[in-house]
Design an enzyme around this catalytic site. Structure first.
Site, PDB file in Angstrom:
ATOM      1  N   ASP A 183       6.972 -21.034 -12.664  1.00 11.46           N
ATOM      2  CA  ASP A 183       8.382 -21.430 -12.695  1.00 11.46           C
ATOM      3  C   ASP A 183       8.486 -22.822 -13.313  1.00 11.46           C
ATOM      4  O   ASP A 183       7.996 -23.795 -12.747  1.00 11.46           O
ATOM      5  CB  ASP A 183       8.952 -21.438 -11.275  1.00 11.46           C
ATOM      6  CG  ASP A 183      10.464 -21.662 -11.261  1.00 11.46           C
ATOM      7  OD1 ASP A 183      11.049 -21.908 -12.334  1.00 11.46           O
ATOM      8  OD2 ASP A 183      11.051 -21.595 -10.162  1.00 11.46           O
ATOM      9  N   GLU A 225       9.406 -18.070 -15.045  1.00 13.28           N
ATOM     10  CA  GLU A 225      10.756 -18.208 -14.533  1.00 13.28           C
ATOM     11  C   GLU A 225      11.434 -19.400 -15.206  1.00 13.28           C
ATOM     12  O   GLU A 225      10.836 -20.478 -15.324  1.00 13.28           O
ATOM     13  CB  GLU A 225      10.652 -18.419 -13.016  1.00 13.28           C
ATOM     14  CG  GLU A 225      11.948 -18.276 -12.282  1.00 13.28           C
ATOM     15  CD  GLU A 225      11.723 -18.283 -10.768  1.00 13.28           C
ATOM     16  OE1 GLU A 225      10.665 -17.818 -10.285  1.00 13.28           O
ATOM     17  OE2 GLU A 225      12.622 -18.772 -10.071  1.00 13.28           O
ATOM     18  N   ASP A 259      16.566 -17.549 -13.836  1.00 10.32           N
ATOM     19  CA  ASP A 259      16.927 -18.001 -12.490  1.00 10.32           C
ATOM     20  C   ASP A 259      18.178 -18.880 -12.560  1.00 10.32           C
ATOM     21  O   ASP A 259      19.295 -18.404 -12.351  1.00 10.32           O
ATOM     22  CB  ASP A 259      15.749 -18.740 -11.850  1.00 10.32           C
ATOM     23  CG  ASP A 259      16.053 -19.193 -10.419  1.00 10.32           C
ATOM     24  OD1 ASP A 259      17.070 -18.738  -9.868  1.00 10.32           O
ATOM     25  OD2 ASP A 259      15.282 -19.994  -9.847  1.00 10.32           O
TER      26      ASP A 259
HETATM   27 MG   LIG Z   1      13.226 -20.784  -9.890  1.00  6.86          MG
END
Ligand SMILES: [Mg+2]
Length: 365
Positions: free
Chosen positions: A190, A218, A243
């Site tokens: 992420d 992400e 996201d």
């Molecule tokens: Mg995230």
């Protein structure tokens, strides 16, 4: 069952270790708890974390939105008029998705209690158990490798590794983590918006060339940069999960229609609760886009609501609900059982939350 009172409180739960991403560093969960009381003596529970860098919602804003807008829109109304109540929550104020999420989940909780059915069964009832990943904070490579080994020792087999605090170091970070845990562990990363589109493609390709086997990345680029997100999706071999780019069901639709990402991360605090999360899940079913369910730094009331959704819907194939296991204690009574990676949903009516340990909630009255 009529709504008679909305009560707000604050809880504070220390984390085991500081939580560090490309956006922030935090060492405790400081959430707002919402209790929706009824004339039947039942209470619906909700919770919202102030995650200013992502949602823009601060503690004061959450409290103000519930007290001055959302709460007033549902007071004195009947819990059985669920559809009407849920619409009133969403229409009572713009933005403020965390405050809406907290009240929305409390209403689903009460509706489930009224009809004696757990919320996960009400929404679909696909399964009772799910398996979560665990987050590895962004730190120097050797520290991340140690944290990753600790997580494997606790039984996790899927790591969500935070990157992007210093992009030049990211390949090194991932190499250290992969070396520490071996090839059998699933690693997703992420970047929390930290990379520029071309930079993202360069870093991801370097990771693949080194055989680091990233499951997906992400939010590689800025939330608003949908063209950049699509560029990464089209030019990298690593699947891309949106996201911070996806708050509302409309955001999700736009991303799925334009194929700007391969996967969508649903978070109750971004979309405004279970009601909108269900819309995203339904749209994703139509487009055949698998979803992850995630959380902010949240204690167990609101993560529990996300567990109910994850157990209801099969399109949610990836679970990132490690909020409670990142905490050093759990002051919430009832709800799902978290045994490290294994989460088992409660079979109690509604959301199954019985309250907060005595003395752990500071009411705002
Ligand atoms: Mg995230």
């Amino acid at each position: 069952m009529r709504i008679t009172r909305i009560r707000l409180g604050r809880i504070s739960v220390p984390l085991r270790v500081p939580f560090k991403t490309a956006l922030r560093s935090v060492d405790s969960v400081e959430d707002v708890v919402v209790e929706v009381h009824t004339d039947a003596g039942t209470i619906g529970y909700g919770e919202a974390p102030p995650t200013g860098v992502i949602t823009g919602d601060t503690t004061g804003a959450i409290v103000g939105a519930v007290q001055d807008h959302i709460g007033r829109a549902i007071l004195d109304r009947d819990v059985d008029d669920l559809e009407d109540l849920l619409q009133r929550v969403q229409r009572s104020i713009v933005h403020n998705t965390s405050a809406k999420a907290a009240v929305d989940m409390a209403l689903w909780d009460l509706y489930g209690q009224l009809h004696h059915i757990p919320v996960y069964k009400l929404l679909g009832g696909a399964r009772k158990c799910i398996v979560t990943d665990i987050t590895i904070s962004v730190n120097p490579p050797e520290e991340m490798a140690r944290d990753a080994r600790d997580a494997i020792g606790r039984g996790y087999d899927c790591l969500k590794v935070k990157v992007g605090a210093n992009p030049a170091l990211d390949v090194e970070r991932l190499s250290a983590v992969r070396r520490a845990v071996g090839d059998d562990v699933c690693i997703r990363i992420d970047a929390n918006q930290a990379w520029r589109p071309r930079e993202a493609v360069r870093i991801l390709n370097a990771m693949q060339e080194k055989g680091l086997a990233i499951e997906f990345v992400e939010q590689p680029v800025k939330a608003q940069d949908i063209d950049g997100l699509r560029y990464v999706t089209e030019h990298s071999d690593v699947p891309v999960l949106a996201d911070e780019s996806v708050f509302s069901p409309e955001d999700a639709m736009r991303i799925m229609q334009t194929r700007a990402a391969d996967l969508i991360n649903i978070k109750l605090m971004k979309c405004g609760g279970l009601t909108n999360a269900l819309k995203i899940a339904s749209a994703a079913e139509v487009y055949g886009v698998e979803c992850m369910i995630g959380c902010m730094l949240e204690a167990k009331i609101s993560v529990n609501a996300a567990v109910e959704l994850a157990c209801a819907k099969r399109i949610i194939t990836k679970v990132d609900l490690d909020g409670p296991v990142l905490c050093s204690e759990d002051p919430i009574l009832g709800g799902a059982v978290f045994r490290e990676k294994e989460i088992t949903v409660s079979d109690e009516p509604g959301l199954g939350i019985r309250g907060v340990e005595p003395g752990r909630i500071a009411y705002i009255d």
